[in-house]
Design an enzyme around this catalytic site. Structure first.
Site, PDB file in Angstrom:
ATOM      1  N   LYS A  38       0.824  -1.214   0.000  1.00 39.55           N
ATOM      2  CA  LYS A  38       0.000   0.000   0.000  1.00 39.55           C
ATOM      3  C   LYS A  38       0.854   1.258   0.000  1.00 39.55           C
ATOM      4  O   LYS A  38       0.473   2.281  -0.528  1.00 39.55           O
ATOM      5  CB  LYS A  38      -0.894   0.013   1.233  1.00 39.55           C
ATOM      6  N   ARG A  39       1.999   1.149   0.629  1.00 41.42           N
ATOM      7  CA  ARG A  39       2.866   2.326   0.733  1.00 41.42           C
ATOM      8  C   ARG A  39       3.413   2.768  -0.628  1.00 41.42           C
ATOM      9  O   ARG A  39       3.815   3.903  -0.805  1.00 41.42           O
ATOM     10  CB  ARG A  39       4.031   2.038   1.684  1.00 41.42           C
TER      11      ARG A  39
END
Ligand code: GLU
Length: 462
Positions: free
Chosen positions: A240-241
């Site tokens: 997600k980062r």
């Protein structure tokens, strides 16, 4: 007939890695005139499957992908799974195991102490005695104890798994009767008629277990294509980062479906060195046998490049329609062609394009101080007023070229350089430097609005 499927576990949204395998499955089904099915793997009942399914269908709609037939929900198929578990029990291919949690933990500890692989030891495999009281049994499948299990994979080639290294008699139904993951996947793929499974290679370790289930049930084993993961620029699995993982976040960021699909189809698949693929071309050219064996690298610049390409080549009508989602209403603007022609080469995303449009169509409410200082010289007000007078008098004023002629006339008459009018006028029109040609801006906003902006800037500069 080729039948593929997408089988997401409902995490509430469709993520980019999932969408890629869905796209591959979709393209392969369409290319072969087959079917692309959707199955929601919602056996974890604590999660809301309906909502997740809706999020996925919404994302598919946005992208123009459509699943065939009804959506299959695993949460609604307990009876079906129970029937097949019963069948395996009655055929002696599965059995009830009464080992308690404590016993299992004890076994694990001993195996670990002896540096052995931790596995169930098969103690109830051939049990015929009286079951211990008060223990709800789990159901275990009789897995092969030796020999090899071959996974024939269209991407990775044939992979051999040694049964004794990887398998024990694994659980197919828990003590509460609920079936386990690999069991339902195999049963559903068979019942749905899925014969080509394209999925992430994080599932590769499940495949031998699923093959054991297929074989125990007498089902044909489908073809498999395990697609290598998408990595970030540092070679780690995309997280997600690394950016948005929810597909709908790409819409919010202003990417078009074409750009995103084109981007995804190239993540792990190629056709020569071609980069741009229309949807039709993807269907025509995609083949899962050409999926790369190594991980692919997620590259935002590539996505931006594709996005800019599709925006630049889109018709202004289509763009105007899409821009509505980003708060820009241009569909009936009479100068939409001029405006979009001038801006569409400058935007990487629809969101950026919307911002560029807004900068032009909205009357500036403030002025960039530095720009104002730089643009407004002693004679600027006089020059702007003179230009205003010309605007007021002019008869034909529609096209950029007509505004341009007026500016030309002015610089000739006043014997000044173009910058003398251009700079303050630009700041008056936009509140700052930058943007497309001034004549374009004036043509788009029209004479009255141009005069208003000139007057506003003169007031602000006073
Ligand atoms: N439900 C699994 C997932 O979301 C996919 C299972 C499969 O494709 O076999 O990762």
């Amino acid at each position: 007939m080729v039948v593929t499927r997408f089988a997401p576990s409902p995490t509430g949204y469709l993520h980019i890695g999932g969408l890629r395998t869905a796209l591959f499955s979709y393209l392969w089904a369409r290319k072969n005139g087959g079917k692309f099915l959707l199955r929601i793997e919602d056996t974890d009942k604590a999660r809301n499957s309906q909502e997740a399914a809706e999020a996925i269908v919404k994302a598919f709609e946005w992208l123009g992908l459509e699943a065939d037939g009804e959506i299959t929900y695993q949460s609604q198929r307990d009876d079906i799974y129970a029937k097949y578990i019963e069948q395996l029990l009655s055929e002696g291919k599965a059995y009830k195991c009464y080992m308690s949690k404590e016993e299992l933990a004890e076994l694990r500890e001993t195996q670990m102490a002896n540096k052995e692989r931790t596995m169930y030891d098969g103690r109830y495999r051939d049990f015929t005695g009286t079951p211990p009281e008060g223990v709800e049994p789990v159901i275990r499948i009789k897995a092969p104890q030796s020999g090899e299990i071959l996974v024939k994979d269209g991407v990775k080639g044939t992979i051999s798994f040694q049964a004794e290294d990887i398998l024990d008699d694994f659980i197919i139904a828990r003590a509460d009767g609920s079936p386990t993951y690999n069991f339902v996947v195999a049963v559903d793929d068979y019942l749905m008629g899925v014969n080509e499974v394209i999925r992430g290679d994080d599932h590769l370790s499940n495949t031998p277990k699923q093959i054991v289930i297929y074989e125990a049930l007498g089902f044909d084993v489908p073809s498999f294509y395990h697609v290598p993961m998408i990595h970030n620029s540092t070679g780690k699995k995309l997280s997600k980062r690394d950016g948005a993982t929810d597909v709908m976040a790409y819409k919010e960021m202003g990417y078009t479906p074409q750009a995103l699909l084109n981007f995804l189809v190239r993540l792990g698949w190629s056709h020569g060195d071609q980069e741009i693929f229309s949807f039709e071309e993807m269907i025509e050219l995609f083949n899962p046998n050409d999926i790369n064996k190594s991980a692919s690298i997620y590259n935002t610049e590539k996505l931006d490049w594709l996005s800019a390409h599709y925006i630049k080549n889109m018709s202004n009508d289509a763009l105007a329609e899409l821009l509505e989602e980003y708060g820009v209403i241009l569909t009936s603007h009479d100068k939409k062609e001029i405006l979009l022609d001038a801006l569409k080469e400058r935007a990487k995303t629809l969101k950026e394009l919307a911002e560029l449009v807004n900068e032009i169509v909205a009357t500036p409410s403030s002025y960039d101080e530095k720009a104002m200082h730089k643009a407004f010289k002693e004679d600027s007000v006089e020059i702007l007023n003179a230009f205003g007078a010309k605007l007021t008098k002019a008869t034909e004023l529609h096209l950029p070229v007509e505004y341009h002629s007026l500016m030309q006339e002015l610089v000739d008459e006043m014997d000044i350089g173009f910058g003398k009018i251009g700079m303050p006028l630009r700041v008056a029109l936009l509140g700052k430097m930058g943007g497309p040609n001034i004549d374009v801006i004036m043509a788009v906003i029209g004479r009255d609005e141009t005069l208003l902006r000139i007057a506003n800037a003169i007031t602000a500069n006073a």
